[in-house]
Write an enzyme that holds these catalytic residues in place. Sequence first.
Site, PDB file in Angstrom:
ATOM      1  N   ASP A   1       0.859  -1.186   0.000  1.00 18.51           N
ATOM      2  CA  ASP A   1       0.000   0.000   0.000  1.00 18.51           C
ATOM      3  C   ASP A   1       0.898   1.240   0.000  1.00 18.51           C
ATOM      4  O   ASP A   1       1.772   1.383   0.849  1.00 18.51           O
ATOM      5  CB  ASP A   1      -0.905  -0.007   1.243  1.00 18.51           C
ATOM      6  CG  ASP A   1      -1.987   1.057   1.166  1.00 18.51           C
ATOM      7  OD1 ASP A   1      -3.169   0.709   1.283  1.00 18.51           O
ATOM      8  OD2 ASP A   1      -1.642   2.257   1.002  1.00 18.51           O
TER       9      ASP A   1
ATOM     10  N   ASP B   1      -3.394   2.183  -5.685  1.00 17.07           N
ATOM     11  CA  ASP B   1      -2.206   2.216  -4.824  1.00 17.07           C
ATOM     12  C   ASP B   1      -2.061   0.998  -3.921  1.00 17.07           C
ATOM     13  O   ASP B   1      -1.195   0.977  -3.054  1.00 17.07           O
ATOM     14  CB  ASP B   1      -2.191   3.510  -3.995  1.00 17.07           C
ATOM     15  CG  ASP B   1      -2.807   3.354  -2.611  1.00 17.07           C
ATOM     16  OD1 ASP B   1      -3.861   2.694  -2.505  1.00 17.07           O
ATOM     17  OD2 ASP B   1      -2.233   3.884  -1.652  1.00 17.07           O
ATOM     18  N   GLU B   2      -2.885  -0.014  -4.130  1.00 18.93           N
ATOM     19  CA  GLU B   2      -2.900  -1.127  -3.187  1.00 18.93           C
ATOM     20  C   GLU B   2      -3.086  -2.453  -3.906  1.00 18.93           C
ATOM     21  O   GLU B   2      -3.891  -2.544  -4.837  1.00 18.93           O
ATOM     22  CB  GLU B   2      -4.074  -0.893  -2.222  1.00 18.93           C
ATOM     23  CG  GLU B   2      -4.271  -1.962  -1.207  1.00 18.93           C
ATOM     24  CD  GLU B   2      -5.586  -1.787  -0.421  1.00 18.93           C
ATOM     25  OE1 GLU B   2      -6.216  -0.708  -0.511  1.00 18.93           O
ATOM     26  OE2 GLU B   2      -5.972  -2.749   0.245  1.00 18.93           O
TER      27      GLU B   2
HETATM   28  N1  DCP Z   1      -8.597   8.176  -1.837  1.00 21.78           N
HETATM   29  C1  DCP Z   1      -9.667   9.037  -2.138  1.00 21.78           C
HETATM   30  N2  DCP Z   1     -10.721   9.131  -1.274  1.00 21.78           N
HETATM   31  C2  DCP Z   1     -10.753   8.413  -0.118  1.00 21.78           C
HETATM   32  C3  DCP Z   1      -9.682   7.537   0.167  1.00 21.78           C
HETATM   33  C4  DCP Z   1      -8.610   7.443  -0.710  1.00 21.78           C
HETATM   34  O1  DCP Z   1      -9.650   9.693  -3.178  1.00 21.78           O
HETATM   35  N3  DCP Z   1     -11.785   8.522   0.713  1.00 21.78           N
HETATM   36  C5  DCP Z   1      -7.456   8.125  -2.769  1.00 21.78           C
HETATM   37  C6  DCP Z   1      -6.371   9.071  -2.351  1.00 21.78           C
HETATM   38  C7  DCP Z   1      -5.305   8.203  -1.763  1.00 21.78           C
HETATM   39  C8  DCP Z   1      -5.485   6.909  -2.493  1.00 21.78           C
HETATM   40  O2  DCP Z   1      -6.874   6.834  -2.805  1.00 21.78           O
HETATM   41  O3  DCP Z   1      -4.010   8.768  -1.931  1.00 21.78           O
HETATM   42  C9  DCP Z   1      -5.075   5.701  -1.684  1.00 21.78           C
HETATM   43  O4  DCP Z   1      -5.852   5.556  -0.537  1.00 21.78           O
HETATM   44  P1  DCP Z   1      -5.269   5.068   0.836  1.00 21.78           P
HETATM   45  O5  DCP Z   1      -6.415   4.778   1.731  1.00 21.78           O
HETATM   46  O6  DCP Z   1      -4.256   4.007   0.644  1.00 21.78           O
HETATM   47  O7  DCP Z   1      -4.579   6.367   1.444  1.00 21.78           O
HETATM   48  P2  DCP Z   1      -3.147   6.972   1.172  1.00 21.78           P
HETATM   49  O8  DCP Z   1      -2.336   6.139   0.264  1.00 21.78           O
HETATM   50  O9  DCP Z   1      -3.328   8.381   0.733  1.00 21.78           O
HETATM   51  O10 DCP Z   1      -2.510   7.011   2.614  1.00 21.78           O
HETATM   52  P3  DCP Z   1      -1.941   5.788   3.485  1.00 21.78           P
HETATM   53  O11 DCP Z   1      -0.497   6.112   3.707  1.00 21.78           O
HETATM   54  O12 DCP Z   1      -2.718   5.816   4.743  1.00 21.78           O
HETATM   55  O13 DCP Z   1      -2.147   4.531   2.699  1.00 21.78           O
HETATM   56 MG    MG Z   2      -2.155   4.068   0.565  1.00 20.55          MG
END
Ligand code: DCP
Ligand code: MG
Length: 406
Positions: A11, A106-107
Amino acid sequence: MDSKRCIIHVDMDAFYAAVEVRDDPSLEGKPLVIGSLPHERGVVATCSYEARVFGVRSGMSIKQAYRLCPHGIYMHPNFSKYVEASRRFHEIWEIYTDLVEYVSLDEGYLDVSRSAHLFGGAANIGRDIKARTLEKVGLTCSVGIGYGMMSAKIASEEDKPDGFFEIADAEALNKLIIDRNVRIIYGIGAQTANLLEKSGIFTVRDILANESRVKNLLGKHGSGVVALANGVDSRRVATRAKSKSIGREHTFQENIHDFEYLRDALRVIAKGLSFKIRMKGMACKTVTIKVTFADMRQITRSKSKGKIDTTAEIFAIASELLDKIERRPVRLVGISLSGFDVEPAEQISLFGGSNEAQMKKDALENVMLRLQHKYGLEKILTAREKLAYKNIGGYEIDEDSFNKRI
Ligand code: DCP
Ligand code: MG
């Protein structure tokens, strides 16, 4: 069977925000919020870890985010950049296995049960993915290694950001999550958690102490939850459908009369195919060769055996089949492999085994496979293969070229 599953969950950290920081280093270390702008209606897509300190979270209204973090930098997302970054780190993941479930940009989950030994174990793969992703894409990710999908996911969250965490077995999982909220269990969302809470079930420990109550409360969902709470996790990485056959062929610029030359072509094709299926942790039962003669007449010849996956095995059969073909000018040869419903070879054991010579051969081929992977297929060839490669005039590896992933 299936005693040692090995799953990696990857992730990316603060994904959208991290891409923006990568492309504009002046944003580094600052609270960065990606989503709507403060004067718009809308929500936070994500934010940098510096913004999280102030309580900003994904999905929160942008107005609330602004109240919490008025000095933050607010930006709209640039989706095309995230898609491009994603494509690049997906390619890195695919170096290690073809069993990948892409959950979002991203996952993803990687099932490396059958390929881990080629790379010195799952932990090495995890470290490699982190290093390559940083080097080639300029982003950090968190890697979790588990014995199943849930443990891998929990592991990747455990040490975020830039994390690396391993959960080796059900016992380790139990130790880690026993006193956590029930929501750590895969499939328990806010609603289910609420339902359980009303019955005084808050933690994993509470589930384990009230198994039949949980089953009653949650209906058919219940036994799955109880199994997961006990660390029993058989969910499979959902890849795209497996192909029924995998093949490659080569069309010659001029018709070929010399069958030794054809044999060389088959040798190179066999090598590419062996590489491909072994990277997928697969073995096959049937080898088919295809020959198109100069007059466009096409024939195929097949032979099946117990379990085939090495270059030598594929080539031996292809070569034997070639011998039975009438000697007329040829414009195309190919090999296809099918019958993948066969268990691949056991991992090489260092401790005994009945056929030591075979084991040594397998070990050598595994080393070769690793090198090929690292340096590109055509750079690591045996002397005989080198000659074959040269002879058939720079044989083009098909669109699944492994080199593009290096
Ligand atoms: N995303 C979005 N709306 C949300 C959740 C996520 O648009 N409610 C998008 C933005 C994030 C991406 O999806 O960058 C990936 O989601 P993640 O939950 O993996 O969050 P992040 O990668 O940003 O942070 P983390 O370090 O907690 O994984
Ligand atoms: Mg993430």
